[in-house]
Design a protein around this motif. Structure first.
Motif, PDB file in Angstrom:
ATOM      1  N   TYR A   1      28.604 -10.366  -2.109  1.00 47.62           N
ATOM      2  CA  TYR A   1      29.762 -10.910  -1.409  1.00 47.62           C
ATOM      3  C   TYR A   1      29.365 -11.579  -0.091  1.00 47.62           C
ATOM      4  O   TYR A   1      29.932 -12.599   0.295  1.00 47.62           O
ATOM      5  CB  TYR A   1      30.788  -9.809  -1.157  1.00 47.62           C
ATOM      6  CG  TYR A   1      31.345  -9.227  -2.442  1.00 47.62           C
ATOM      7  CD1 TYR A   1      31.418  -9.990  -3.603  1.00 47.62           C
ATOM      8  CD2 TYR A   1      31.783  -7.903  -2.508  1.00 47.62           C
ATOM      9  CE1 TYR A   1      31.916  -9.462  -4.783  1.00 47.62           C
ATOM     10  CE2 TYR A   1      32.284  -7.363  -3.687  1.00 47.62           C
ATOM     11  CZ  TYR A   1      32.342  -8.144  -4.822  1.00 47.62           C
ATOM     12  OH  TYR A   1      32.831  -7.611  -5.992  1.00 47.62           O
TER      13      TYR A   1
ATOM     14  N   GLN B   1      35.040 -17.503  -9.877  1.00 50.70           N
ATOM     15  CA  GLN B   1      34.883 -16.385 -10.789  1.00 50.70           C
ATOM     16  C   GLN B   1      33.527 -16.481 -11.476  1.00 50.70           C
ATOM     17  O   GLN B   1      32.874 -17.526 -11.435  1.00 50.70           O
ATOM     18  CB  GLN B   1      35.998 -16.386 -11.833  1.00 50.70           C
ATOM     19  CG  GLN B   1      36.046 -17.658 -12.673  1.00 50.70           C
ATOM     20  CD  GLN B   1      37.200 -17.647 -13.649  1.00 50.70           C
ATOM     21  OE1 GLN B   1      37.960 -16.700 -13.714  1.00 50.70           O
ATOM     22  NE2 GLN B   1      37.330 -18.718 -14.414  1.00 50.70           N
TER      23      GLN B   1
ATOM     24  N   ASP C   1      35.691  -3.434  -2.647  1.00 50.36           N
ATOM     25  CA  ASP C   1      36.751  -4.422  -2.548  1.00 50.36           C
ATOM     26  C   ASP C   1      36.225  -5.605  -1.733  1.00 50.36           C
ATOM     27  O   ASP C   1      35.940  -5.472  -0.540  1.00 50.36           O
ATOM     28  CB  ASP C   1      37.979  -3.809  -1.869  1.00 50.36           C
ATOM     29  CG  ASP C   1      39.157  -4.756  -1.834  1.00 50.36           C
ATOM     30  OD1 ASP C   1      39.079  -5.784  -1.126  1.00 50.36           O
ATOM     31  OD2 ASP C   1      40.173  -4.471  -2.501  1.00 50.36           O
ATOM     32  N   ARG C   2      36.066  -6.748  -2.364  1.00 52.45           N
ATOM     33  CA  ARG C   2      35.448  -7.901  -1.713  1.00 52.45           C
ATOM     34  C   ARG C   2      36.182  -8.304  -0.447  1.00 52.45           C
ATOM     35  O   ARG C   2      35.573  -8.492   0.614  1.00 52.45           O
ATOM     36  CB  ARG C   2      35.404  -9.088  -2.685  1.00 52.45           C
ATOM     37  CG  ARG C   2      34.860 -10.371  -2.068  1.00 52.45           C
ATOM     38  CD  ARG C   2      34.910 -11.524  -3.062  1.00 52.45           C
ATOM     39  NE  ARG C   2      34.447 -12.769  -2.439  1.00 52.45           N
ATOM     40  CZ  ARG C   2      35.238 -13.578  -1.745  1.00 52.45           C
ATOM     41  NH1 ARG C   2      36.540 -13.289  -1.597  1.00 52.45           N
ATOM     42  NH2 ARG C   2      34.755 -14.691  -1.189  1.00 52.45           N
ATOM     43  N   GLU C   3      37.491  -8.456  -0.529  1.00 53.29           N
ATOM     44  CA  GLU C   3      38.258  -8.916   0.630  1.00 53.29           C
ATOM     45  C   GLU C   3      38.166  -7.929   1.784  1.00 53.29           C
ATOM     46  O   GLU C   3      37.909  -8.314   2.933  1.00 53.29           O
ATOM     47  CB  GLU C   3      39.720  -9.138   0.238  1.00 53.29           C
ATOM     48  CG  GLU C   3      40.594  -9.594   1.398  1.00 53.29           C
ATOM     49  CD  GLU C   3      42.028  -9.864   0.983  1.00 53.29           C
ATOM     50  OE1 GLU C   3      42.897  -9.990   1.880  1.00 53.29           O
ATOM     51  OE2 GLU C   3      42.281  -9.952  -0.233  1.00 53.29           O
TER      52      GLU C   3
ATOM     53  N   ASP D   1      34.221 -12.508  -6.672  1.00 53.06           N
ATOM     54  CA  ASP D   1      34.515 -11.122  -7.001  1.00 53.06           C
ATOM     55  C   ASP D   1      33.897 -10.784  -8.358  1.00 53.06           C
ATOM     56  O   ASP D   1      34.087 -11.494  -9.342  1.00 53.06           O
ATOM     57  CB  ASP D   1      36.034 -10.907  -7.051  1.00 53.06           C
ATOM     58  CG  ASP D   1      36.400  -9.439  -6.883  1.00 53.06           C
ATOM     59  OD1 ASP D   1      35.591  -8.578  -7.274  1.00 53.06           O
ATOM     60  OD2 ASP D   1      37.498  -9.164  -6.367  1.00 53.06           O
TER      61      ASP D   1
ATOM     62  N   GLN E   1      26.806  -5.180  -4.772  1.00 52.00           N
ATOM     63  CA  GLN E   1      28.089  -5.855  -4.560  1.00 52.00           C
ATOM     64  C   GLN E   1      28.210  -6.372  -3.132  1.00 52.00           C
ATOM     65  O   GLN E   1      28.633  -7.509  -2.895  1.00 52.00           O
ATOM     66  CB  GLN E   1      29.244  -4.890  -4.850  1.00 52.00           C
ATOM     67  CG  GLN E   1      29.369  -4.470  -6.307  1.00 52.00           C
ATOM     68  CD  GLN E   1      30.380  -3.351  -6.461  1.00 52.00           C
ATOM     69  OE1 GLN E   1      31.587  -3.586  -6.442  1.00 52.00           O
ATOM     70  NE2 GLN E   1      29.910  -2.123  -6.615  1.00 52.00           N
TER      71      GLN E   1
END
Length: 313
Positions: free
Chosen positions: A102, A155, A12-14, A108, A98
């Motif tokens: 990030y 994006q 989860d990026r955030e 994302d 990932q």
């Protein structure tokens, strides 16, 4: 795809950025990094490098421990332990890919759907290609990062990854990864043959391969314009929707670069990278200096033209 769908592989990026950056950054910086990117938030390079190294060590420790556990049963259980170990190995490669993306300001990578879409599969394939040292993956990732940086989009350029000339590069990299998976299967089978001792050998082999591959991706992503926040001139802005026409990408699909880990990451287009030791394979790179010059003097001496770089033959 199987590795990407394993539980816990998707990051989860955030949540990751908040947890990682909150230790050393102000609340305002963290919020802007989540909302835009770490580069836009002005987070120092040394902070990002420390966070990246911490994530690499964490993932390397996990993947090595699981690989060692898979080596405990020995020869009789190879049909079950080798596929499971290979899946978790690639799963952890996708996890660190990932995390590094990030940290170094990529948007994302997932669209929010349950299944992987083609664009996400494409960019993850290119990231793995960088980790394995393939030159065309380096170039393609650099071009994608440049397009994202210049357009300030949040994006992935999905059309470039699924339709343009980048897509054949993705397919070539995927084919090369298939060869590497075959080699990994053989290596892991040998390392797990002896009970208990196989655990030490398997865990050590995994650590020895995982660490340099993760660092290779980190070094490549950290040097891109997207990570540094550099902006190009307005006249050089690339339309993401027309990304398939970007100059320099028309030759990417012709690469035959299954170069091993010895390939220098970030090698520019038009140079000849050195293949990894023992690979016996060299990338076919377009060399503009080899093209005929229509106005060249017929009696020009051997030293009249540009010198051919070392290693280009």
């Amino acid at each position: 795809m199987y590795a990407a769908n394993l539980p816990g592989v998707r990051i989860d990026r955030e949540a990751y950025l908040r947890k990682t950056l909150a230790r050393t950054c102000s609340a305002e910086q963290v919020e802007r990094a989540v909302r835009e990117s770490p580069a836009a938030a002005g987070i120092p390079a040394e902070v990002l490098e420390k966070a990246a190294n911490d994530s690499i060590r964490y993932e390397a420790g996990k993947v090595s421990a699981l690989s060692a556990a898979a080596g405990l049963p020995g020869l009789l259980f190879l049909p079950a332990t080798v596929p499971a170990d290979l899946a978790q190995y690639f799963g952890h490669m996708l996890r660190i890919a990932q995390k590094l993306a990030y940290l170094y300001s990529w948007p994302d990578l997932f669209s929010g759907e349950d299944d992987l879409d083609d664009a996400t599969k494409g960019v993850l394939t290119l990231f793995l290609g960088v980790m394995f040292g393939t030159h065309s993956a380096n170039v393609a990732v650099g071009k994608l990062a440049k397009a994202i940086s210049e357009q300030l989009v949040k994006q992935l350029p999905r059309k470039a990854l699924t339709q343009g000339v980048v897509y054949p590069v993705v397919k070539k990299v995927a084919a090369y990864l298939g060869v590497q998976m075959t080699k990994q299967t053989f290596a892991k089978s040998v390392s797990k043959a002896v009970p208990v001792i196989g655990a030490v050998v398997s865990g050590g082999l995994t650590l020895a391969t995982y660490l340099p591959m993760a660092k290779r991706l980190k070094n490549h992503l950290s040097g891109l314009e997207l990570a540094t926040g550099a902006q190009a001139d307005a006249g050089d802005v690339i339309d993401v929707e027309g990304f398939e026409d970007v100059e320099g990408l028309e030759d990417l699909a012709d690469f035959e670069d299954a170069a091993g880990p010895g390939t220098e990451p970030g090698t520019e287009l038009g140079t000849a990278p050195v293949a990894g030791p023992g690979t016996g394979l060299v990338a076919r790179i377009p060399r503009p200096w080899k093209r005929s010059q229509p106005n060249a003097e017929p009696n020009a001496g051997p030293d009249s033209g540009p010198e051919e770089p070392a290693g280009s033959r």
